[in-house]
Write an enzyme that holds these catalytic residues in place. Sequence first.
Site: not given
Length: 238
Positions: A24, A36, A121, A150
């Site tokens: 990140a 963090r 991820h 959906c």
Amino acid sequence: MDSAILTLKEWVAQSDNIVFFGGAGVSTESGIPDFRSVDGLYNQKWKYPPETILSRSFFDKNPEEYYRFHREKLVIDGVKPNRAHLRLAELEAEGKLRAVVTQNIDGLHQAAGSKKVLELHGSILRAYCSRCRKPYPADVINYGQGVPRCGCGGVIRPDIVLYEEPLDQDILREAIDCIRKAEVLIVGGTSLNVYPAAGLINYYRGHKLALVNLSATPYDGYADLVIHEKIGQVFSQI
Ligand code: CNA
């Protein structure tokens, strides 16, 4: 120039087998908060910690709350790749960088032009139905109100790996393979707290492991070079 940055510049100049592994912190200079840092999502006021909201059990039980967080905190309009993303794409185009392995879900490496991006991820720029797996454009989940559904009645979800879910084994294998074969491994913008991703460093066999992170990480003692500076600033010098 700082002597550690100079060493990294030399390693980069001399190698055509560089792999980058990031998190990140690579995107904070683009305006996306990490988890963090002091101004990261962990330290902002929210009813639950991000790791709780971004977990599979939370998503299944509270999709409304998940989507409130998703649209408010994960989707940030107008973000652009920064100097770290752009330099990494350049290094790949120059035939020096083999792969970007990322824990990020923001798609900024691809926006910068990187081709080989292993998204451990997943990405918030893809979506699919959690019941029938039909793919959907990301706009369906990233904008609008409430829980997107959906035609089959299933909840449409982002194509990201939520906490409690396993990583895609093919992507993980490829990431391990790239890291194992790398001559230079640059690890940047990650607190190296989230497993199994953080453990990927252990597959590196070489002796040119550079860690570029604002704050200290559990792997600082293990790296051959440690640079505690902003990654965009570092990449604009190498
Ligand atoms: P983290 O745990 O938030 O750590 C980020 C690290 O980056 C911290 O140690 C900071 O000190 C450091 N950092 C922040 N800004 C900079 C900078 N400009 N230059 C250098 N270092 C900096 O994030 P991790 O990636 O380690 O944790 C993994 C999680 C966070 C993954 O599951 C991600 O999906 C998730 N995440 C992703 C994004 C994104 O896609 N942009 C944003 C927020 C969280």
